[in-house]
Design an enzyme around this catalytic site. Sequence first.
Site, short mmCIF file in Angstrom:
data_model
loop_
_atom_site.label_atom_id
_atom_site.label_comp_id
_atom_site.label_asym_id
_atom_site.label_seq_id
_atom_site.Cartn_x
_atom_site.Cartn_y
_atom_site.Cartn_z
N TYR A 35 1.49 -14.82 2.15
CA TYR A 35 0.54 -15.94 2.10
C TYR A 35 1.24 -17.21 1.62
O TYR A 35 1.78 -17.25 0.51
CB TYR A 35 -0.66 -15.62 1.22
CG TYR A 35 -1.54 -14.50 1.74
CD1 TYR A 35 -1.42 -14.02 3.05
CD2 TYR A 35 -2.51 -13.91 0.94
CE1 TYR A 35 -2.23 -12.99 3.52
CE2 TYR A 35 -3.32 -12.88 1.41
CZ TYR A 35 -3.17 -12.43 2.70
OH TYR A 35 -3.96 -11.41 3.18
N PRO A 82 -14.83 -11.87 5.07
CA PRO A 82 -16.25 -11.60 4.83
C PRO A 82 -17.17 -12.77 5.13
O PRO A 82 -18.36 -12.59 5.33
CB PRO A 82 -16.29 -11.28 3.32
CG PRO A 82 -15.15 -12.07 2.75
CD PRO A 82 -14.07 -12.05 3.80
N1 LIG Z 1 -5.47 -7.49 4.90
C1 LIG Z 1 -5.39 -8.38 5.86
O1 LIG Z 1 -4.78 -8.17 6.91
C2 LIG Z 1 -6.03 -9.72 5.65
C3 LIG Z 1 -6.15 -10.64 6.72
C4 LIG Z 1 -6.77 -11.87 6.47
C5 LIG Z 1 -7.25 -12.13 5.20
N2 LIG Z 1 -7.11 -11.24 4.19
C6 LIG Z 1 -7.63 -11.50 2.82
O2 LIG Z 1 -9.01 -11.77 2.91
C7 LIG Z 1 -9.31 -13.03 2.33
C8 LIG Z 1 -10.45 -13.68 3.10
O3 LIG Z 1 -10.18 -13.73 4.48
P1 LIG Z 1 -10.22 -15.06 5.33
O4 LIG Z 1 -9.80 -16.21 4.50
O5 LIG Z 1 -9.51 -14.81 6.61
O6 LIG Z 1 -11.74 -15.16 5.75
P2 LIG Z 1 -13.09 -15.64 5.03
O7 LIG Z 1 -12.97 -15.54 3.56
O8 LIG Z 1 -14.20 -14.93 5.71
O9 LIG Z 1 -13.22 -17.15 5.48
C9 LIG Z 1 -12.36 -18.15 5.14
C10 LIG Z 1 -12.71 -19.37 5.99
O10 LIG Z 1 -14.02 -19.77 5.72
C11 LIG Z 1 -14.01 -21.06 5.07
N3 LIG Z 1 -14.92 -20.92 3.92
C12 LIG Z 1 -14.80 -20.11 2.84
N4 LIG Z 1 -15.85 -20.23 2.03
C13 LIG Z 1 -16.68 -21.13 2.62
C14 LIG Z 1 -17.94 -21.69 2.27
N5 LIG Z 1 -18.58 -21.33 1.14
N6 LIG Z 1 -18.51 -22.59 3.11
C15 LIG Z 1 -17.88 -22.97 4.26
N7 LIG Z 1 -16.68 -22.49 4.64
C16 LIG Z 1 -16.09 -21.57 3.83
C17 LIG Z 1 -12.60 -21.33 4.68
O11 LIG Z 1 -12.26 -22.70 4.80
P3 LIG Z 1 -11.99 -23.63 3.51
O12 LIG Z 1 -10.63 -23.31 3.03
O13 LIG Z 1 -12.16 -24.99 4.03
O14 LIG Z 1 -13.06 -23.26 2.51
C18 LIG Z 1 -11.83 -20.55 5.74
O15 LIG Z 1 -11.73 -21.30 6.94
C19 LIG Z 1 -7.98 -13.81 2.41
O16 LIG Z 1 -7.89 -14.83 1.44
C20 LIG Z 1 -7.00 -12.71 2.13
O17 LIG Z 1 -6.91 -12.47 0.73
C21 LIG Z 1 -6.52 -10.04 4.41
#
Ligand SMILES: NC(=O)c1ccc[n+]([C@@H]2O[C@H](COP(=O)([O-])OP(=O)(O)OC[C@H]3O[C@@H](n4cnc5c(N)ncnc54)[C@H](OP(=O)(O)O)[C@@H]3O)[C@@H](O)[C@H]2O)c1
Length: 287
Positions: A65, A215
Amino acid sequence: MKVLSDDTVGTLAIGDFQVRRLGFGAMRVSGARNSEGVRDRATAQALVRRVVELGVNFIDTADIYGYGQSEEIIGETLAPYAKDLLIATKAGFEPRKMLPGEVSLPPMGNPDHIRRQCDLSLQRLRTDVLDLYQIHTPDPTVPWEETVGAFVELQDAGKVRHLGVSNVSIEQLRIAQSMCTVVSVQNKYNAGERRSDALLEHCESEGLAFLPWQPVMVGDGARAVVDELALKYGASPAQIALAWILRRSPQMLPIPGTSDVTHLEDNVAAAWVELSDEDFTRISESS
Ligand SMILES: NC(=O)c1ccc[n+]([C@@H]2O[C@H](COP(=O)([O-])OP(=O)(O)OC[C@H]3O[C@@H](n4cnc5c(N)ncnc54)[C@H](OP(=O)(O)O)[C@@H]3O)[C@@H](O)[C@H]2O)c1
């Protein structure tokens, strides 16, 4: 702003840690921007500091990351770590910048690579032992048992406290469980992305934590219902998505990720959004 306590969303045992069931995904922290819209380290550190101020005590990161920057920012901001704070990291993808047009980095699960990455993560996180070390993904070019074996050796060497897996099938999880104690599974999961439902059931029956990634970004099927209910509850769509996940299973510990402190606060406040039985079912049946 309300702060999470053990009673708000309950807690979950991850090895010998007992953590609150709403965590933080630190994949995007190095992208935090200041009031001028410029990425800067102090803003990223303030974001991470705010995570723990809000009562979150589970943070998920990975060696890849921000090309190591996520771990560095966590280390320089939070180490030495509070006793009840669990920092989970991962290895298993090639640690480099993505090329234009790539949607994912290539998996890299060979034992030499995993050993090297573990030492780098220890350095960047400024710790002697990784609380939870997760296999980021199976590598189809390396026997799964070899990758798992490398993680087990690191645990035997005292560099890792607990082991977890990510992006696995039930069969891969079972193999890993036959070789070591697996405490957590991290797969993509949200109201519109339910391919891991059977895996979640397995985690429930074995008492493993399930860490749904992505999520907040709900898949297409459930998106419209989530948006509609956001209006009804006076909540954000992200809060409805998280409220559904938290209610979906007591083994769930979502790790919403953001680079924006307002979004972080919005996500934590999802802990106080209570869906009615009817609306929970509507979302469940929408994907
Ligand atoms: N194991 C794996 O292969 C894998 C893959 C991907 C991710 N992950 C882990 O999972 C975590 C979460 O996944 P993710 O970041 O892909 O997806 P997510 O948490 O579902 O969504 C993140 C996205 O939503 C936006 N967001 C977040 N909170 C928000 C809110 N309250 N209102 C409006 N927009 C919002 C963020 O933009 P902004 O930054 O503008 O808020 C970003 O574009 C990652 O940080 C990582 O730790 C693991």
